[in-house]
Design a protein around this motif. Structure first.
Motif, mmCIF file in Angstrom:
data_model
loop_
_atom_site.group_PDB
_atom_site.id
_atom_site.type_symbol
_atom_site.label_atom_id
_atom_site.label_comp_id
_atom_site.label_asym_id
_atom_site.label_seq_id
_atom_site.Cartn_x
_atom_site.Cartn_y
_atom_site.Cartn_z
ATOM 1 N N ALA A 39 30.309 35.405 34.288
ATOM 2 C CA ALA A 39 31.590 36.100 34.326
ATOM 3 C C ALA A 39 32.377 35.780 35.591
ATOM 4 O O ALA A 39 33.572 36.024 35.660
ATOM 5 C CB ALA A 39 31.363 37.605 34.224
ATOM 6 N N GLY A 40 31.717 35.253 36.607
ATOM 7 C CA GLY A 40 32.392 34.879 37.847
ATOM 8 C C GLY A 40 32.158 35.825 39.005
ATOM 9 O O GLY A 40 32.543 35.529 40.140
ATOM 10 N N GLN A 41 31.501 36.959 38.751
ATOM 11 C CA GLN A 41 31.274 37.904 39.835
ATOM 12 C C GLN A 41 30.302 37.343 40.874
ATOM 13 O O GLN A 41 30.532 37.470 42.083
ATOM 14 C CB GLN A 41 30.750 39.226 39.257
ATOM 15 N N TRP A 42 29.216 36.720 40.394
ATOM 16 C CA TRP A 42 28.270 36.122 41.333
ATOM 17 C C TRP A 42 28.919 34.964 42.087
ATOM 18 O O TRP A 42 28.762 34.843 43.298
ATOM 19 C CB TRP A 42 27.013 35.647 40.611
ATOM 20 N N GLY A 43 29.668 34.120 41.401
ATOM 21 C CA GLY A 43 30.330 33.014 42.085
ATOM 22 C C GLY A 43 31.284 33.506 43.156
ATOM 23 O O GLY A 43 31.348 32.945 44.262
ATOM 24 N N THR A 44 32.024 34.573 42.856
ATOM 25 C CA THR A 44 32.949 35.134 43.834
ATOM 26 C C THR A 44 32.189 35.716 45.021
ATOM 27 O O THR A 44 32.568 35.526 46.183
ATOM 28 C CB THR A 44 33.814 36.231 43.188
ATOM 29 N N ALA A 45 31.101 36.426 44.730
ATOM 30 C CA ALA A 45 30.303 37.023 45.797
ATOM 31 C C ALA A 45 29.716 35.947 46.706
ATOM 32 O O ALA A 45 29.729 36.072 47.939
ATOM 33 C CB ALA A 45 29.190 37.885 45.210
ATOM 34 N N LEU A 46 29.199 34.870 46.098
ATOM 35 C CA LEU A 46 28.606 33.814 46.914
ATOM 36 C C LEU A 46 29.671 33.097 47.729
ATOM 37 O O LEU A 46 29.440 32.745 48.901
ATOM 38 C CB LEU A 46 27.860 32.817 46.019
ATOM 39 N N ALA A 47 30.846 32.873 47.143
ATOM 40 C CA ALA A 47 31.940 32.252 47.889
ATOM 41 C C ALA A 47 32.314 33.105 49.100
ATOM 42 O O ALA A 47 32.531 32.583 50.208
ATOM 43 C CB ALA A 47 33.149 32.055 46.977
ATOM 44 N N ALA A 48 32.376 34.426 48.913
ATOM 45 C CA ALA A 48 32.709 35.320 50.020
ATOM 46 C C ALA A 48 31.631 35.298 51.098
ATOM 47 O O ALA A 48 31.920 35.262 52.302
ATOM 48 C CB ALA A 48 32.906 36.742 49.495
ATOM 49 N N ALA A 49 30.361 35.324 50.680
ATOM 50 C CA ALA A 49 29.259 35.320 51.647
ATOM 51 C C ALA A 49 29.216 34.017 52.426
ATOM 52 O O ALA A 49 28.970 34.012 53.645
ATOM 53 C CB ALA A 49 27.938 35.550 50.922
ATOM 54 N N LEU A 85 35.708 30.908 32.327
ATOM 55 C CA LEU A 85 36.761 30.470 33.236
ATOM 56 C C LEU A 85 38.105 30.381 32.517
ATOM 57 O O LEU A 85 39.149 30.714 33.085
ATOM 58 C CB LEU A 85 36.384 29.116 33.846
ATOM 59 N N ARG A 86 38.091 29.939 31.263
ATOM 60 C CA ARG A 86 39.343 29.877 30.511
ATOM 61 C C ARG A 86 39.892 31.277 30.254
ATOM 62 O O ARG A 86 41.110 31.476 30.257
ATOM 63 C CB ARG A 86 39.121 29.122 29.189
ATOM 64 N N ARG A 87 39.011 32.233 30.002
ATOM 65 C CA ARG A 87 39.468 33.606 29.777
ATOM 66 C C ARG A 87 39.921 34.266 31.080
ATOM 67 O O ARG A 87 40.808 35.124 31.076
ATOM 68 C CB ARG A 87 38.339 34.451 29.185
ATOM 69 N N LYS A 88 39.243 33.914 32.175
ATOM 70 C CA LYS A 88 39.503 34.586 33.449
ATOM 71 C C LYS A 88 39.806 33.560 34.539
ATOM 72 O O LYS A 88 39.042 33.385 35.486
ATOM 73 C CB LYS A 88 38.294 35.439 33.840
ATOM 74 N N PRO A 89 40.936 32.855 34.424
ATOM 75 C CA PRO A 89 41.238 31.796 35.397
ATOM 76 C C PRO A 89 41.380 32.317 36.822
ATOM 77 O O PRO A 89 41.122 31.579 37.780
ATOM 78 C CB PRO A 89 42.552 31.207 34.888
ATOM 79 N N TYR A 90 41.777 33.585 36.962
ATOM 80 C CA TYR A 90 41.978 34.094 38.315
ATOM 81 C C TYR A 90 40.668 34.343 39.041
ATOM 82 O O TYR A 90 40.663 34.472 40.266
ATOM 83 C CB TYR A 90 42.846 35.349 38.288
ATOM 84 N N ARG A 91 39.563 34.422 38.306
ATOM 85 C CA ARG A 91 38.263 34.413 38.980
ATOM 86 C C ARG A 91 38.117 33.100 39.756
ATOM 87 O O ARG A 91 37.673 33.085 40.900
ATOM 88 C CB ARG A 91 37.132 34.540 37.973
ATOM 89 N N TYR A 100 39.356 44.354 36.377
ATOM 90 C CA TYR A 100 40.757 43.942 36.537
ATOM 91 C C TYR A 100 40.991 42.474 36.207
ATOM 92 O O TYR A 100 42.123 42.077 35.929
ATOM 93 C CB TYR A 100 41.244 44.268 37.951
ATOM 94 N N LEU A 101 39.924 41.672 36.240
ATOM 95 C CA LEU A 101 40.056 40.273 35.831
ATOM 96 C C LEU A 101 39.521 40.067 34.419
ATOM 97 O O LEU A 101 39.329 38.932 33.985
ATOM 98 C CB LEU A 101 39.332 39.366 36.832
ATOM 99 N N ASP A 102 39.289 41.171 33.702
ATOM 100 C CA ASP A 102 38.791 41.123 32.325
ATOM 101 C C ASP A 102 39.776 41.768 31.358
ATOM 102 O O ASP A 102 39.399 42.159 30.252
ATOM 103 C CB ASP A 102 37.444 41.850 32.231
ATOM 104 N N LEU A 103 41.033 41.858 31.749
ATOM 105 C CA LEU A 103 42.003 42.562 30.915
ATOM 106 C C LEU A 103 42.250 41.845 29.594
ATOM 107 O O LEU A 103 42.680 42.470 28.616
ATOM 108 C CB LEU A 103 43.307 42.759 31.685
ATOM 109 N N GLY A 104 41.974 40.538 29.544
ATOM 110 C CA GLY A 104 42.090 39.823 28.276
ATOM 111 C C GLY A 104 41.158 40.395 27.218
ATOM 112 O O GLY A 104 41.513 40.461 26.032
ATOM 113 N N ALA A 105 39.956 40.812 27.641
ATOM 114 C CA ALA A 105 39.011 41.419 26.699
ATOM 115 C C ALA A 105 39.552 42.752 26.195
ATOM 116 O O ALA A 105 39.485 43.056 24.991
ATOM 117 C CB ALA A 105 37.663 41.622 27.373
ATOM 118 N N TYR A 106 40.089 43.557 27.101
ATOM 119 C CA TYR A 106 40.647 44.839 26.685
ATOM 120 C C TYR A 106 41.877 44.637 25.795
ATOM 121 O O TYR A 106 42.120 45.424 24.877
ATOM 122 C CB TYR A 106 40.996 45.675 27.917
ATOM 123 N N GLN A 107 42.653 43.578 26.070
ATOM 124 C CA GLN A 107 43.788 43.285 25.215
ATOM 125 C C GLN A 107 43.343 42.982 23.785
ATOM 126 O O GLN A 107 43.947 43.461 22.812
ATOM 127 C CB GLN A 107 44.570 42.085 25.764
#
Length: 455
Positions: free
Chosen positions: A127-137, A154-160, A409-416
């Motif tokens: 989903a990109g959460q781990w990738g974001t966390a590792l990038a921050a660390a 990534l296509r669903r959540k490009p802003y990740r 907030y980066l998964d709003l496409g799913a809620y849509q």
């Protein structure tokens, strides 16, 4: 909302297990030698030693202070909305730069790898959460970062991807075409197992780089124990009684983080632990429909084989919005405990999960990630009419604590898609499951087995 003191130590569940974990099996490389796993020794020790408490390094504690302790509250509006009979308490892990619990272990791992002289960390993310966390660390500890992210996610959540690149990471959609494992993969295959396989191969051929993983390993679950330790203190300060602990499970760090400290505390006190309930995706039902067997942790077939509940590393997992749960196996610690009926699991479809997430958003004014929606749906069942687990019915009589592992907030496409009536549940094909599990060696009840690796 209720806050606790930031724990100074992580708590390991290993001393509280009746039997030691079955040993890993290290595959042979093409040259005849064993494949080496590039782990800092402290992470190795955290994986195999029966030591209960581990001091959190001062640099990691300082980093934690930016977002920990995290809040816990009684979700009274959600209780009313779902018809709960007992209180539901929420532990929220979405208030950091990664938007999830993943930063707890990313910071710890980056610290240990940097001390070991590694200059670049490489990993796969769903989903990109781990990738974001590792990038921050990595940014925090002055390291390079390369991430392979499941292409469909990534296509669903490009802003990740944008966030990872903003944090300084290099990002590749998986399958990338940059690795032999991607070139060998079947057309259209998108899975976390493949992304991890690409990261393993890339790290092995890149000087100064090391592969690291954020969920299934014993040390990553140890680092996540801050969640459960804080939650226990917060519940005690509220004089709250609970008899069920719920978390979503991909490979297992979120569920292990919230649940295992409660298990350790109960065994220390000689009392019955609460129900420990892993909420998994119905697309990837390793704990509810899988087999306890030796399987690869990635798609390359060169990484260690671990004893795990699995639906097979070769299984083509159906697509879903809960990419963080789309991993074929469960952590070996959790798998061992599931084998001994110390934890239980229930499967949730993505429609029910996002429905629960929508109800939680309207009632508690917090938008959960789709993965967290699975835990909320399970918690609503357990606090209400009840749920079905591996060991029989699950129905809380005192209260439920549930970990909302991240924001949506980066998964709003799913809620849509849910709002537009376009969301469906994808379920595994029984024949494909049977085929993926056919050649795996099952694990029996092992006694007296030493931890570590065998060849």
């Amino acid at each position: 909302m209720n806050r606790a003191e930031l724990p100074a130590r992580w708590r390991s569940v290993l001393p509280h297990l009746v039997e030691q974990l079955p040993p890993d099996r290290t595959p042979q490389s093409a040259g005849g030698g064993s494949v080496q796993v590039n782990l800092p020794m402290e992470l190795v020790r955290q994986s195999v030693q029966d030591k209960e408490y581990w001091d959190i390094p001062a640099e990691v504690v300082d980093a934690y202070r930016a977002f920990r302790p995290t809040p816990l509250w009684r979700a009274k509006s959600f209780e009313r909305a779902v018809g709960a009979r007992v209180p539901i308490y929420v532990k929220y892990e979405g208030g950091n730069i990664s938007g999830s619990h993943k930063l707890n272990t990313a910071l710890a791992q980056a610290y240990y790898y940097a001390r070991a002289g590694v200059r670049e960390l490489v990993s796969g993310t769903g989903a990109g959460q781990w990738g974001t966390a590792l990038a921050a660390a990595c940014a925090m500890f002055g390291m390079k970062c390369t991430i392979f992210m499941v292409d469909g996610s990534l296509r669903r959540k490009p802003y990740r991807g944008t966030l990872m690149r903003t944090l300084g990471a290099t990002l590749h959609a998986s399958p990338s075409g940059l690795t032999s494992v991607a070139r060998r993969s079947e057309a259209g295959v998108n899975s976390l197992s493949l992304a991890i396989g690409e990261a393993v191969e890339y790290a092995a051929r890149t000087e100064g780089a090391a592969f690291c993983i954020g969920s299934g390993e014993t040390y990553s679950i140890l680092h996540q124990s801050v969640i459960g330790l804080e939650a226990a203190d917060q519940l005690a300060s509220l004089d709250a009684e609970i008899d069920a602990v719920v978390g979503c499970v991909g490979a297992g760090s979120n569920f292990g983080g919230i649940a295992l400290p409660f298990f350790s505390a109960a065994t220390t006190a000689g009392t019955e632990p609460p129900f420990l309930v892993a909420a998994e995706s119905s697309t990837t039902p390793k704990l509810t429909r899988g087999t306890y067997a030796y399987d690869h942790t990635d798609a390359t077939g060169t990484g260690p084989m671990e004893a795990m509940y699995t639906i097979g590393s070769s299984y083509p997992i159906p697509d879903s919005h809960s990419a963080g749960l789309r991993f074929h196996g469960a952590a070996k610690v959790l798998s061992s405990m599931r084998h001994r009926d110390q934890i239980t699991a229930t499967a949730v479809g993505q429609v029910e999960a996002l429905d629960a997430g929508s109800v939680f958003t309207r009632s508690e004014m917090v938008l959960p990630a789709p993965e967290s929606g699975h835990a909320l749906a399970a918690a609503a069942r357990i606090a209400g009419a009840g749920a079905e687990g591996n060991n029989g019915p699950l129905r809380a009589e005192k209260g439920v604590v549930v970990c909302v592992s991240g924001h949506g907030y980066l998964d709003l496409g799913a809620y849509q898609q849910l709002l537009d009536g376009e969301l469906t549940n994808e379920v595994p094909d029984p024949q494909a499951l049977h085929q993926a599990l056919g050649n795996l060696q099952r694990v029996g009840r092992l006694t007296g087995v030493g931890a570590g690796h065998e060849r």
